[in-house]
Write an enzyme that holds these catalytic residues in place. Structure first.
Site: not given
Lengths: 728, 95
Positions: A48, A70, A445
């Site tokens: 919002h 929203e 990794n």
């Protein structure tokens, strides 16, 4: 009074990015089975705020996109709709999309809308009751072009009303020539909604004002479905008598992508705000601006002055872009308060000293010395306060990893839990910015090569969920960051085999476990059987190490087969100032980082032993420490070659201790680090230089570099350490 | 010090009448009396008049003298609004 909204853009961008982080974090923590209303509220509030801010600042693309999100969040919040895991994924993709939009706006680039439109159509499908069943399985890249109609609709709606900012400062004589601004403003009103803000700063008082001279200037916000040329037409009679800047506040990419909007290319092209136009609008000369986009019906002669302005456009654009890259930091009010306190103290001390100097006589010397001491303390505290302002908690860097782990574990089909420790550990912003990418590489990794597949983990007697821990803590003047995984650990045999194959080590070489593990940081070294998208291309670990070393840091790995690996990064807290110990060797003064000094001793020969290879070691209580003679390293003449007449400074660097032989210990002081690389070139064993109080330059010693230069190898050190008695 | 002065604006308050208006406003300023600007009959107002009025109001304000615009006509309100002077003239809700 006029308000230039663009001054608030940077704050909006920062707050929006923070809001997105909040959304992302909350989404990752959301349990769809047992949905917590506060978490939904938190996500809703962030969305919002972004929507509200973007609307205020005229970033309609962001506002419209966030509005759809929203709406769905609001329905979930109100309990009208149940949140599904697929929704969470969609929201997460939307967070990425908005983040990208904000970054484009921040950089002054056009906003790419294809992902946004695709997501918007999916959200719309949910809102229309056509659940994700139809939309979700279709990968974004292969999605049918059916939503093109949606895009077209979007193009129509978002490409309709544009927000223009017009700055109009007519010449003083404009009224005398019959060009009345209110007539122009009325024409703007006819185009759409015009908000006029007058600037009366130059308006003189009634006694001196010339009634027929115009002293006003205006900032006008026009929301209208018009092109720039149409606005220029309104001012066409005063273009040569005014400063005029017309800028589109939000650039709508939908209308800027002819491939997506093939239906009306010419009109779309017309509506496009060319980068050069934007630059021109920021150029002060109104004449130059007109020369780029001539009004269709009016041929305006271009004076010579227009040319340089047009040529300057790319440079101006670049400068503008650089300007947007200037970032800011948020500073806690406590830090600012502390700074103000320090300045207050400094002012008091200064005034006290000023008072003393007025009628100074020798009887006031103690008072003067006390004042100077006070001044020195104030200065130091002030400096510390200023430095603290640049310090940010490492959570800024850590915060990107929950999402990374979430996405990658899904991609790889692994179950991984991420644990963050020491998130409030602070370090300098510059260091933090540079450590993010190496950390991402190391975490990827660990995810890819470290943590095993769930079934393999179960077979190995472990939980099916792997654990990656990011840990940060301060150790002296350094920050230590660890990436710990409980995976299978490095396959040392395989690493050694590969290293032999690549000729990095000889077949008969005997390497310690530590040295074998360190091989992964060699350029082009990878043991991955398969090259994956995640890692394993054989590039990267050497780059990781190089990047960290460039920050005066170090990285090392420790690994145990079947138990996991720990990557440890050590970094200085700041790159600007160092607490230093001045030492002398011969006629030279060097600086040792105070933090690396453990102790200094005057030795006698009973404490010194020679081990195989000609290395002298110092017996320091229960351990043996290699001795490094500074005069040998730098090839200088010391005051004395006799160890008993010298001082030994025991320092720690690169995870080992050495004793440096110096002639004397001088003062301790904070030094401002000047880069040798920038001003001269990189010198092994020296991390930088500084200028001392007497104006001479002193080199700052790099302990790790000195250890390397001296040829003290870590395995030898360990041998010495462990086999001390043998040496003795 | 005299009582409250009244300066009545012309029906067509444009550049043609600006000099005269300027003179009257300056006189009023010299008198140092609170002033009412009668804008009730204004049918057209332009930048010259609006900026003169604001210059006068500001100068008077610096002396602590009150200036008010009384009974502004619709045309005056629209004209001032168009040039961005609604707030400066305190015309909100005047209509």
């Amino acid at each position: 009074m006029s308000i230039d909204l663009s001054q608030f853009h940077q704050v909006f961008f920062e707050e929006s990015l923070e809001g997105l982080d909040v959304m992302e974090s909350a989404l990752l923590n959301l349990d769809t089975e047992n949905c917590d209303s506060e978490t939904i509220n938190e996500i809703f509030r962030a969305a919002h705020s972004i929507k509200g801010g973007s609307g205020t600042f005229g970033f309609s693309t962001v506002a419209e996109f966030t509005h759809v999100i929203e709406t769905l969040l609001d329905q979930i919040r109100a309990g009208d709709r149940r949140i599904e895991p697929a929704h969470v994924e969609l929201f997460l993709k939307s967070v990425d999309c908005i983040r990208q939009m904000i970054k484009s706006l921040e950089a002054g680039d056009a906003v790419e809308m294809s992902d946004a439109n695709d997501l918007k159509s999916k959200f719309q499908a949910i809102l229309d009751g056509k659940e994700l069943a139809a939309a979700a399985p279709v990968p974004a890249s292969t999605a049918p072009t059916a939503p093109a109609s949606v895009s077209d609709t979007d193009a129509g709606s978002s490409g309709g009303a544009k927000t223009w900012h017009i700055y109009f400062k007519p010449d003083g004589d404009v009224l005398k020539t019959g060009n009345e601004p209110s007539r122009m403003f009325r024409e703007l009103e006819d185009m759409g909604v015009a908000t006029v803000v007058v600037d009366t700063a130059d308006l003189p008082g009634i006694g001196v004002i010339d009634p027929e001279t115009c002293y006003l200037k205006w900032n006008i916000t026009l929301v209208a479905d018009v092109e720039k040329a149409q606005i220029e037409e309104v001012f066409e009679w005063v273009i040569d008598e005014a400063e005029l800047r017309i800028e589109e506040v939000a650039q709508v990419a939908v209308t800027e992508n002819p491939e997506q909007n093939g239906a009306k290319p010419s009109s779309v092209k017309q509506s496009k705000v060319e980068p050069s136009d934007i630059v021109q609008t920021t150029v002060q000369s109104p004449v130059a601006e007109v020369s780029v986009s001539p009004a269709p019906s009016q041929a305006i002669s271009a004076p010579a002055a227009k040319e340089p302005a047009a040529q300057a456009a790319p440079a101006a654009k670049k400068a503008e872009k650089n300007k947007t890259e200037v970032s800011s930091i948020r500073v806690g009010i406590d830090k600012v308060d502390s700074l103000i306190n320090m300045v207050g103290e400094l002012v008091i001390t200064q005034s006290m000293l000023g008072e003393l100097s007025r009628d100074f006589d020798i009887s006031k010397l103690p008072k003067l010395l006390e004042g100077l001491e006070q001044l020195s303390q104030n200065t130091r505290e002030l400096q510390e306060s200023v430095m603290r302002i640049r310090m940010l908690p490492i959570s800024f860097t850590f915060s990107r990893f929950p999402r990374l782990v979430h996405d990658l574990s899904k991609t790889m089909g692994k179950k991984i839990e991420l644990k963050l420790l020491g998130e409030q550990t602070e370090l300098d912003k510059t260091v933090m910015e540079k450590i993010g990418d190496p950390m991402v590489h190391l975490v990827r990794n660990s995810l890819d090569h470290g943590i095993e597949m769930p079934e393999d983990r179960i077979k190995a007697g472990k939980s099916d969920t792997g654990l990656i821990t990011l840990n940060a803590y301060h150790q002296g003047g350094n920050i230590v960051i660890q990436i710990i995984d409980d995976g299978k650990g490095l396959d040392k045999e395989k690493i050694l085999r590969k290293a032999v194959e690549k000729g990095l080590v000889g077949e008969s070489d005997k390497l310690s476990d530590e040295q074998i593990c360190d091989l992964i940081f060699k350029p082009g070294f990878s043991t991955a059987d398969q090259v994956t998208d995640i890692s394993g291309r054989g590039v990267g670990m050497d780059v990781v190490r190089r990047n960290i070393q460039e920050l005066n840091g170090s990285v090392e790995v420790e690994s145990f087969t079947g138990k996991g690996s720990t990557f440890t990064i050590r970094l200085p807290l700041t790159l600007a100032i160092l607490d230093g110990q001045l030492v002398s060797a011969g006629e030279h003064t060097y600086i040792l980082p105070l933090i690396s000094i453990i102790e200094s001793i005057q030795t006698n020969m009973d404490m010194v032993h020679r081990v195989a290879g000609g290395c002298d070691v110092l017996r320091l209580r229960s351990e043996y420490v290699p001795i490094i003679r500074l005069y040998d390293i730098f090839n200088i003449k010391p005051e004395s070659y006799n160890l008993e007449e010298s001082l030994l400074v025991v320092v720690e660097g690169d995870n080992m201790k050495v004793a440096l032989v110096v002639d004397d210990l001088l003062a301790q002081q904070q030094v401002v680090i000047k880069s040798l690389e920038e001003n001269y070139k990189r010198v092994e064993g020296v991390s930088g230089a500084t200028i001392l109080g007497d104006g001479t330059v002193a080199l700052i010693l790099d302990i790790s570099g000195l250890i390397k230069l001296a040829g003290v190898r870590k395995d030898e050190y360990k041998k010495v350490k462990q086999g001390g008695d043998e040496a003795a | 010090m005299s009582g409250r002065s009244v300066v009545k604006l012309d029906r067509n308050s444009g550049i043609a009448t600006a000099e005269e208006l300027g003179r009257r406003l300056e006189e009023s300023f010299q008198n140092g009396a609170p002033t009412s600007i009668d804008a009730s009959e204004v049918e057209r107002v332009d930048t010259t008049t609006v900026q003169l009025l604001y210059s006068f109001m500001r100068s008077m304000g610096e002396l602590g003298m009150d200036v008010s615009i009384v009974q502004p006509s619709e045309s005056f309100i629209v004209g001032a609004q168009r040039l961005g002077f609604t707030e400066l003239f305190k015309l909100e809700g005047s209509k």
